[in-house]
Design an enzyme around this catalytic site. Structure first.
Site: not given
Ligand code: PLP
Length: 411
Positions: A74, A159, A187, A209, A335
């Protein structure tokens, strides 16, 4: 087998035991500040950060100088988009200029919300509608490009539905037109082969993560040659990370991030085979017992561990309630937030509200087993059958009645 079974690897992944082990000494024994230049505590921390940076770079095919650490995707998205607009938006740096951004309606909220913010600040954003499988084409991008297009911002692997965009081809077009190319690789990185140079990417975010590292760390790849991309920092205060992102580095988490990248790189093919195999098995087992199952996504271009299915003639809430105790999955309605809005991704693909509400995203990962997948399939089959047995609509459909032609009483 322990229940509930975790099948939500797109939301987050567990920290790999090897990652945790690598991190632990950096909380206590090696606790130095990586910016402390005058003593061994600082050197040790700096060395660990350098190693992590090397590992991130190796995984994505960049140099370590092109890796800017952030708190996650983010933040990296905010830095990339806002930073580029501030740098190139109204002045002329070479040929890159203008305030027009091309993105798609199936982006993660982090990209969509930053785009909304930029619109308020005088940017013009084109939101492309993907095809029915959630994919954006090179032709669509070409058509949307204008004289003042600054950037294309696109998700690599979606995602929610797992659809993979034709990144390399779109990147080639962007470079031909001197347009910056930002990719949300959150992803994709660690799950499919990624090579930012071969893939013609200028800026790309990734997050620990989502790949068996800790929460709260990630990175932005910022290209340094052909073209050299410059960004205006969004967090000031000390000039860390080449002036692009200030703040004391989270050394233990970065050590974990680096180790997570190493494990993904060394096991990429094996893991792709593992998760693809389980995904295929899950879908086949469900389809063998249920009809009217719709794939949300692109069967030919799908992330290995992501399967999004809609079950016609069942009500989404009842479906979730039926499996909640045994399966940890995401649905096409819940979601986004606690609201019951259908997902913006499914809506943009043209999936009707009923099918969107009955959609389930199965996220398969490193630790998923055949036994778990079979168990999940059986719970789904059982629940969908039970709900359909109670559904007069399903009965009518079975009898061959065209439901769209039925005139309902009271309408
Ligand atoms: C999880 C995700 C984000 C956000 O990532 P964070 O590290 O949790 O801020 C952005 N884009 C996609 C495609 C994601 O799956």
């Amino acid at each position: 087998m322990k229940t509930p079974i975790y099948l939500d690897y797109q939301a987050t992944t567990p920290v790999d035991a090897r990652v945790l082990e690598a991190m632990l000494p950096y909380f206590t024994e090696h606790f130095g500040n990586a910016a402390s230049r005058n003593h061994p505590f600082g050197w040790k921390a700096e060395e660990a950060v350098d190693t992590a940076r090397e590992e991130v770079a190796k995984l994505i095919g960049s140099s370590s100088k092109e890796v800017v650490f952030t708190s996650g995707s983010t933040e990296a998205i905010n830095l990339a988009l806002k930073g580029a607009v501030e740098m190139y938006g109204d002045s002329d740096h070479g040929k890159v200029k203008g305030r027009h951004i091309i993105t798609s309606l199936v982006e993660h909220k982090a990209v969509l919300d930053v785009c909304k913010h930029l619109e308020k600040n005088g940017c013009d954003v084109t939101y492309l509608t993907p095809d029915k499988t959630g994919r954006v084409s090179v032709e669509q991008i070409a058509e949307a490009m204008r004289e003042d297009t600054l950037m294309v911002a696109l998700i690599w692997g979606n995602n929610e539905i797992g659809t993979i965009n034709p990144i390399r081809e779109i990147g080639a077009l962007c470079h031909e037109k001197d347009v910056l190319f930002f990719v949300d690789g959150t992803q994709a990185v660690g799950k499919i082969p990624v090579d930012v140079y071969a893939d013609n990417i200028d800026l790309m975010c990734l997050s620990a993560h989502k790949m068996y590292g800790p929460k709260g760390v990630g990175a932005l790849f910022v290209r340094r040659r052909q073209p050299r991309v410059r960004l205006v920092s969004q967090i000031d205060g000390g000039g860390h990370e080449r002036g692009m992102r200030s703040g004391t580095l989270n050394v233990p988490s970065l050590v974990g991030f680096g180790e997570a990248c190493r494990l993904c790189r060394e096991n990429l093919e094996k893991e792709m085979a593992h998760t693809t195999g389980l995904r295929v098995r899950l879908e086949a087992r469900i389809r063998a017992s249920l009809d009217e199952v719709h794939l949300n996504g692109n069967a030919d271009h799908l992330l290995p561990g992501c399967l999004n299915l809609s079950f016609a003639y069942v009500e989404g809430e009842s479906l979730l309630m039926g499996i909640n105790n045994s399966l940890a999955v995401s649905s096409g309605s819940a979601c986004t937030s606690a609201s019951l809005e259908p997902s913006h991704v499914l809506r943009a693909m043209g999936v009707g509200d009923d099918l969107a509400h009955s959609s389930i995203r199965f996220g398969i990962g490193r630790n998923t087993t055949e036994e778990e997948v079979d168990f999940a399939a059986d719970r789904i089959i059982e629940t969908v059958k039970r709900l359909r047995d109670l559904s007069p609509l399903y009965e009518m459909a079975l009898e061959g009645i065209d439901l769209s032609s039925v005139e309902w009483a009271g309408h």
